[in-house]
Write a protein that holds these residues in place. Structure first.
Motif, PDB file in Angstrom:
ATOM      1  N   HIS A   5     -31.490-125.505-100.722  1.00  0.00           N
ATOM      2  CA  HIS A   5     -31.990-126.442-101.722  1.00  0.00           C
ATOM      3  C   HIS A   5     -31.089-126.467-102.950  1.00  0.00           C
ATOM      4  N   ILE A   6     -30.908-127.663-103.510  1.00  0.00           N
ATOM      5  CA  ILE A   6     -30.175-127.853-104.762  1.00  0.00           C
ATOM      6  C   ILE A   6     -30.813-129.015-105.502  1.00  0.00           C
ATOM      7  N   GLU A   7     -30.747-128.967-106.816  1.00  0.00           N
ATOM      8  CA  GLU A   7     -31.355-130.062-107.585  1.00  0.00           C
ATOM      9  C   GLU A   7     -30.557-131.358-107.429  1.00  0.00           C
ATOM     10  N   VAL A   8     -29.237-131.275-107.583  1.00  0.00           N
ATOM     11  CA  VAL A   8     -28.407-132.473-107.451  1.00  0.00           C
ATOM     12  C   VAL A   8     -27.196-132.156-106.580  1.00  0.00           C
ATOM     13  N   LEU A   9     -26.954-133.012-105.596  1.00  0.00           N
ATOM     14  CA  LEU A   9     -25.752-132.937-104.766  1.00  0.00           C
ATOM     15  C   LEU A   9     -24.819-134.067-105.178  1.00  0.00           C
ATOM     16  N   VAL A  10     -23.642-133.720-105.674  1.00  0.00           N
ATOM     17  CA  VAL A  10     -22.629-134.700-106.058  1.00  0.00           C
ATOM     18  C   VAL A  10     -21.594-134.755-104.946  1.00  0.00           C
ATOM     19  N   VAL A  11     -21.374-135.931-104.385  1.00  0.00           N
ATOM     20  CA  VAL A  11     -20.448-136.116-103.270  1.00  0.00           C
ATOM     21  C   VAL A  11     -19.188-136.798-103.785  1.00  0.00           C
ATOM     22  N   GLY A  12     -18.079-136.068-103.820  1.00  0.00           N
ATOM     23  CA  GLY A  12     -16.813-136.590-104.341  1.00  0.00           C
ATOM     24  C   GLY A  12     -16.415-135.856-105.604  1.00  0.00           C
ATOM     25  N   ASP A 137     -39.636-137.461-102.097  1.00  0.00           N
ATOM     26  CA  ASP A 137     -39.471-136.227-102.862  1.00  0.00           C
ATOM     27  C   ASP A 137     -38.051-135.678-102.887  1.00  0.00           C
ATOM     28  N   GLY A 138     -37.158-136.230-102.079  1.00  0.00           N
ATOM     29  CA  GLY A 138     -35.809-135.693-102.074  1.00  0.00           C
ATOM     30  C   GLY A 138     -34.937-136.281-100.995  1.00  0.00           C
ATOM     31  N   VAL A 139     -33.763-135.660-100.820  1.00  0.00           N
ATOM     32  CA  VAL A 139     -32.746-136.145 -99.891  1.00  0.00           C
ATOM     33  C   VAL A 139     -32.374-135.009 -98.941  1.00  0.00           C
ATOM     34  N   ASP A 140     -32.389-135.277 -97.646  1.00  0.00           N
ATOM     35  CA  ASP A 140     -31.902-134.328 -96.645  1.00  0.00           C
ATOM     36  C   ASP A 140     -30.480-134.726 -96.265  1.00  0.00           C
ATOM     37  N   ALA A 141     -29.515-133.871 -96.592  1.00  0.00           N
ATOM     38  CA  ALA A 141     -28.109-134.170 -96.346  1.00  0.00           C
ATOM     39  C   ALA A 141     -27.534-133.188 -95.335  1.00  0.00           C
ATOM     40  N   VAL A 142     -26.578-133.662 -94.564  1.00  0.00           N
ATOM     41  CA  VAL A 142     -25.874-132.817 -93.613  1.00  0.00           C
ATOM     42  C   VAL A 142     -24.409-132.737 -94.041  1.00  0.00           C
ATOM     43  N   LEU A 158     -29.185-137.223-105.084  1.00  0.00           N
ATOM     44  CA  LEU A 158     -27.811-137.281-104.577  1.00  0.00           C
ATOM     45  C   LEU A 158     -27.040-138.328-105.373  1.00  0.00           C
ATOM     46  N   VAL A 159     -25.827-137.963-105.781  1.00  0.00           N
ATOM     47  CA  VAL A 159     -24.962-138.882-106.528  1.00  0.00           C
ATOM     48  C   VAL A 159     -23.686-139.098-105.723  1.00  0.00           C
ATOM     49  N   GLY A 160     -23.435-140.341-105.311  1.00  0.00           N
ATOM     50  CA  GLY A 160     -22.247-140.677-104.538  1.00  0.00           C
ATOM     51  C   GLY A 160     -21.116-141.131-105.431  1.00  0.00           C
ATOM     52  N   PHE A 281     -27.823-142.308-105.984  1.00  0.00           N
ATOM     53  CA  PHE A 281     -27.128-143.129-106.970  1.00  0.00           C
ATOM     54  C   PHE A 281     -25.652-143.255-106.598  1.00  0.00           C
ATOM     55  N   LEU A 282     -25.059-144.378-106.999  1.00  0.00           N
ATOM     56  CA  LEU A 282     -23.621-144.601-106.820  1.00  0.00           C
ATOM     57  C   LEU A 282     -22.962-144.700-108.189  1.00  0.00           C
ATOM     58  N   ALA A 283     -21.751-144.158-108.291  1.00  0.00           N
ATOM     59  CA  ALA A 283     -21.006-144.223-109.549  1.00  0.00           C
ATOM     60  C   ALA A 283     -19.522-144.377-109.243  1.00  0.00           C
ATOM     61  N   GLY A 284     -18.784-144.956-110.184  1.00  0.00           N
ATOM     62  CA  GLY A 284     -17.343-145.115-110.024  1.00  0.00           C
ATOM     63  C   GLY A 284     -16.986-146.115-108.944  1.00  0.00           C
ATOM     64  N   ASP A 285     -15.874-145.863-108.249  1.00  0.00           N
ATOM     65  CA  ASP A 285     -15.389-146.802-107.235  1.00  0.00           C
ATOM     66  C   ASP A 285     -16.372-146.982-106.079  1.00  0.00           C
TER      67      ASP A 285
END
Length: 546
Positions: A5-12, A137-142, A158-160, A281-285
């Motif tokens: 478990h993590i509060e926020v997963l930032v991808v990139g 309630d959340g995001v399940d990521a692999v 999750l922040v993409g 959420f999406l951010a940047g490019d």
């Protein structure tokens, strides 16, 4: 199945992802920042940091490191067929950073990575997101690690920030809006032998040909060449290709003598149809793609991160209602769309080919761009100081001064204390509030403090993340009341002039430096309403509102 478990997963882990992760860690949020690449970036890529980005870097505590390693550039010159048609000077901007800071992207990333580590975070390289689902309630990521191991992660959010080919965006099923405006570019770090100043930015246009020179530390330039898609070369960018672009555009006699990092890429300028879906959420490019013209893309993406991070942190801490997160897309999508529109127009102007259009550019552009008001508008747009979240139709009482939703200008201040402040050193508003979440400035006189402070404080103290300040005239009387607020002196009454304040005002400044509220009297009821738009009170007001 075991899920970490993590509060926020930032991808990139480019500048946008690193800024988001660092801002979240600064506010005590548990973050994992993963990146599919085995190693972090070591090339120049995006180069310029605009004034607004540097202001945000000040709040993150990294602006000094960035400025120490970059090259400030204040002048931007545009020439058409060897004739100057525009000259912009950022030196007069009302900001502590009146320039474009030329700093290679890998250096910016290193500074952000170092700050993330200082804050207890880090980047996990060679860790790839391969899929996710979400519920209420959340995001399940692999995640897939370099050795092939798969890890299941349960993230609250999750922040993409995984770039123009974002897997996060594709998994959400989101499409880019509108028709693509396709551009092909070659970029290269080049050492150039010429007689022009080495600390100014130049763009040379010539009948459909375009080359821009972005100066760098050490006497190098980042050269950007734009091509009509039917004429773009293939393969690696060469010194001969750069010299050919110089010969086609200018300046006359300039020679490319050495080449370093280089790349070739295609850009389709577009914005995504939505910047968030549920808890993702999406951010940047990943959310918007921009031309290299104007050095806008990295900056608008980093500002996405700052806008989102403080809001996510407030929601996670229970200080704000989750509906507040809706303001992220509501504020950032218009800003991104405006940048895309502006860079498209600029690119079209630079690539004009037909003789009548070229002649019109050469003759009309100097007349229009020579006007001080036009140049001022463009300079503020380039530096992104004009980005605003004000409500449609909102207007200032004094023309040119900020209203709710605008960026809060900086101003010189002294700590007032209980006696005369004239001997105190001059500080700046941005420095004083840099560690705050929300900052409430009560601008008035000593008599206002005696008569009205307790009513304002009774509202503000219900919101623990609000720091209180009383801003007195620079030559006014000292405060002789016992107050919880920090007393400041308005040096030269500069803050009052910049904000167009006559006698009284309440200025509520957000963590990203925008005005959450501007009201020209001390009104407890107005303050309560303004605060409740962003934060949840911990208890009811004890003093009757006036």
């Amino acid at each position: 199945m075991t899920r970490n478990h993590i509060e926020v997963l930032v991808v990139g882990a480019g500048p946008v992802g690193l800024a988001a992760a660092a801002e979240l860690r600064l506010r005590g949020v548990g973050v994992r920042c993963v990146d599919a690449a085995a190693h972090h970036n070591v090339t120049t890529k995006a180069l310029g940091l605009q004034a607004r980005t540097l202001e945000l870097f000040e709040r993150l505590g990294i602006v000094e490191a960035a400025v120490a390693r970059g090259l400030p550039v204040r002048r931007f010159n545009i020439l058409s067929e060897q004739r100057q048609i525009a000259e912009f000077d950022l030196g007069g901007l009302d900001t502590p950073y009146p320039y474009l800071l030329m700093l290679p992207q890998h250096v910016t990333e290193q500074i952000l990575r170092d700050r993330l580590v200082e804050l207890g975070g880090g980047v996990e390289q060679a860790v790839e997101l391969i899929g996710f689902t979400q519920d209420a309630d959340g995001v399940d990521a692999v995640l897939r690690h370099a050795n092939g191991r798969r890890e299941h992660v349960r993230a609250d959010w999750l922040v993409g920030t995984d770039g123009a080919h974002s897997l996060v965006r594709h998994q959400l099923g989101l499409q880019f809006e509108g028709g693509a405006f396709r551009e092909e570019f070659a970029t290269a770090d080049v050492r150039i032998d010429w007689g022009l100043p080495m600390d100014e930015l130049y763009a040379f246009l010539n009948r459909g040909n375009f080359i821009a020179y972005f100066p760098m530390v050490g006497g190098w330039h980042r050269v950007a060449i734009a091509y009509n898609t039917r004429r773009a070369p293939q393969g690696e960018v060469t010194l001969a290709e750069v010299q050919g672009a110089i010969d086609a555009c200018g300046p006359v006699g300039a020679r490319a003598v050495e080449i370093g990092d280089r790349s070739r890429f295609v850009i389709n300028q577009r914005t995504v149809q939505a910047q968030s879906v549920g808890r993702v959420f999406l951010a940047g490019d990943a959310a918007h793609v921009h031309s290299v013209v104007g050095a806008q893309g990295l900056n608008i993406g980093v500002q996405d991160s700052f806008n989102l991070a403080w809001k996510l942190a407030a929601v996670i801490a229970g200080r704000a209602d989750p509906t507040m997160l809706e303001t992220y897309a509501a504020e950032r999508r218009p800003a991104a769309k405006r940048i895309v529109t502006g860079t498209r127009r600029a690119t079209r102007m630079t690539l004009l080919r037909r003789p009548p259009a070229v002649l019109a550019r050469r003759r009309i552009a100097p007349l229009v761009l020579g006007r001080r008001r036009v140049r001022n508008t463009i300079e503020h747009a380039l530096s992104q100081l004009d980005i605003s979240y004000r409500n449609p139709g909102a207007s200032a009482v004094v023309k040119g001064t900020p209203v709710t939703g605008d960026r809060a200008p900086d101003a010189p201040l002294r700590y007032h204390g209980m006696a005369s402040s004239r001997a105190a050193p001059v500080s700046r508003l941005f420095e004083i509030i840099s560690r705050d979440e929300f900052s409430l400035l009560m601008v008035g006189e000593a008599a206002d403090v005696a008569a009205g402070y307790r009513h304002i404080h009774a509202v503000a103290e219900n919101f623990p993340t609000v720091s209180e300040y009383v801003v007195l005239p620079g030559t006014g009387a000292a405060v002789d009341a016992d107050i919880a607020a920090t007393a400041l002196a308005d040096v030269g009454n500069t803050l009052r002039a910049k904000y167009g304040i006559d006698r009284q005002a309440m200025l509520l400044i957000r963590p990203d430096g925008y005005l959450a509220l501007r009201h020209d009297e001390w009104a407890p009821g107005v303050l309560r309403t303004g605060l409740q738009q962003w934060l949840q009170p911990v208890r009811s007001t004890l003093v009757e509102e006036k």
